[in-house]
Enzyme design. Structure first.
Site, PDB file in Angstrom:
ATOM      1  CB  ILE A   1      -0.992   0.310   1.025  1.00  0.00           C
ATOM      2  CG1 ILE A   1      -1.738  -1.300   1.683  1.00  0.00           C
ATOM      3  CG2 ILE A   1      -1.651   1.400   1.007  1.00  0.00           C
ATOM      4  CD1 ILE A   1      -2.330  -2.104   0.060  1.00  0.00           C
TER       5      ILE A   1
ATOM      6  CD  GLN B   1      26.615   0.865 -21.679  1.00  0.00           C
ATOM      7  OE1 GLN B   1      25.464   0.198 -20.122  1.00  0.00           O
ATOM      8  NE2 GLN B   1      27.591   0.346 -21.864  1.00  0.00           N
TER       9      GLN B   1
ATOM     10  N   GLY C   1      28.500   5.727 -17.592  1.00  0.00           N
ATOM     11  CA  GLY C   1      29.685   4.902 -17.657  1.00  0.00           C
ATOM     12  C   GLY C   1      29.183   4.690 -16.283  1.00  0.00           C
TER      13      GLY C   1
ATOM     14  CD  GLU D   1      -1.951   2.588 -10.018  1.00  0.00           C
ATOM     15  OE1 GLU D   1      -2.624   2.047 -11.424  1.00  0.00           O
ATOM     16  OE2 GLU D   1      -1.519   3.307  -9.730  1.00  0.00           O
TER      17      GLU D   1
END
Length: 390
Positions: free
Chosen positions: A165, A343, A346, A370
């Site tokens: 919750i 990425q 780096g 959900e």
């Protein structure tokens, strides 16, 4: 390192009022959310003061009737507000989405007297809501929930445990689905339960990989007594109410996902322009430029998808299939974009000195909440081919 202020997105807004609304949201984001987002997320601080400010500014009830404390805004506009908030801090954007979800049952199915009594405070009176459907043993299979409400005179007595919750333990009210009849979806009824009801307690918040500032906890109901005047809709109508709320809630998750993805792209682009290797910015290298182009394309596609679904909803047309598609595509896109942002940065992307790693951790939960993305595929397939035969 503090988060960067989100770059303004060229939004498709239908009215001057909606353009002013987005400008207000951006002022709140830059002044009250971005400066403390990184520090507070790292510390696990829940920004209740931000939600109070949003309520004062009329931003916690945007898609609901102004006569009951709402903002009279179409979903097309409300979702773009969510995206702006989520780009600044997902704890806030997702929190507003969950609060809106918690108000949906009463706004859509409550009696006029109930709406008049409760909605003004829920939508614009500083209250914050939670939504209690999932349980420890029933997540995607929500129709098998075990929390039970038993009639006792003019009251109902609720016993059971809800799980996962958002705002668990800090919400002022909970919309609760409980079993009042036989097994299956037809035996579920919705209730509006005060957060301070006797017998209602919250477990310790879950220790999560992301969204550390947003408390997620189990809620225990130990003989919680609720008057029948707080039953929402008819007995046995709760599952229908829950599904209706989730269709709209999935659009909220889609918008939040695009917000997180946009923030990650902004961070990656800024870093690529500043970081120099081999005598020039790394943004000059084709391999990285292509990554950025793909990231931007995924974001634009996702934004268009959730807005198209929102316009169907605003027009009163069926949108369940499109909501599932938007939730599926946007959250998968957010996971890919945030991973690619790490990425691009780096080694720095893997450190907490930059927000890219936080965006990546936060994006993961959006593929789960959900309705997992596997469930979204089930929903989409049913609309295409019909329910599975038995």
């Amino acid at each position: 390192m503090p988060d960067r202020a989100p770059q303004p997105v060229d939004r498709q807004l239908p009215t001057e009022e909606s353009r002013d609304l987005i400008a207000l949201v951006r002022d709140v984001v830059q002044g009250e959310i971005v400066p403390r987002a990184a520090e507070e997320e790292d510390a696990g601080h829940f920004p209740r003061e931000v939600f109070s400010l949003l309520s004062e500014a009329g931003l916690l009830g945007l898609p609901y009737d102004s006569g009951l404390g709402g903002g009279d805004q179409p979903y097309e506009v409300y979702l773009q507000v969510l995206e702006e908030l989520a780009a600044a801090r997902l704890t806030v954007g997702l929190g507003v989405s969950v609060h809106t979800l918690a108000c949906h049952a009463l706004a859509g199915y409550g009696a006029k007297e109930q709406q008049t009594e409760h909605l003004p405070a829920m939508l614009g009176g500083g209250l914050l809501g939670g939504y209690c459907l999932s349980e420890p043993a029933s997540g995607s299979d929500a129709a098998s929930l075990r929390t039970r409400a038993v009639r006792d005179g003019d009251d109902w007595v609720i016993t059971g445990t809800k799980a996962w919750i958002t705002h668990g333990g800090v919400a002022d009210f909970y919309t609760v689905m409980a079993r009042t009849g036989p097994e299956g979806p037809r035996g579920v009824t919705a209730f509006l339960v005060p957060g301070d009801a006797e017998g209602l307690t919250a477990a310790a918040p879950e220790k999560k990989m992301g969204m550390k500032g947003s408390p997620t906890a189990q809620i225990h109901f130990d003989g919680v007594r609720v008057p029948d005047a707080r039953r929402i809709g008819d007995e046995g109508q709760g599952f229908t109410i829950a599904l209706s709320a989730l269709d709209s809630g999935r659009l909220g998750i889609a918008a939040c996902a695009i917000g997180v993805a946009q923030a990650a792209l902004d961070e990656a682009v800024a870093y690529a322009r500043e970081r120099r290797q081999f005598g020039r910015p790394i943004a000059d290298f084709q391999g990285l430029r292509f990554m950025l182009a793909d990231m931007a394309t995924q974001i634009e596609a996702g934004r268009s998808l959730y807005l198209a679904a929102a316009r169907l909803r605003d027009a009163g047309r069926p949108f369940s299939r499109q909501a599932a598609m938007a939730k599926l595509f946007c959250t998968d896109a957010a996971m890919k974009v945030t991973t690619d942002a790490v990425q691009v940065l780096g080694g720095y992307g893997y450190t907490a000195d930059f927000p890219a790693e936080r965006y990546m951790r936060e994006a993961k939960v959006l593929q789960i909440v959900e309705g997992t993305n596997q469930i979204q595929r089930v929903v989409i397939a049913r609309h295409l081919a019909g329910p599975e035969s038995r």
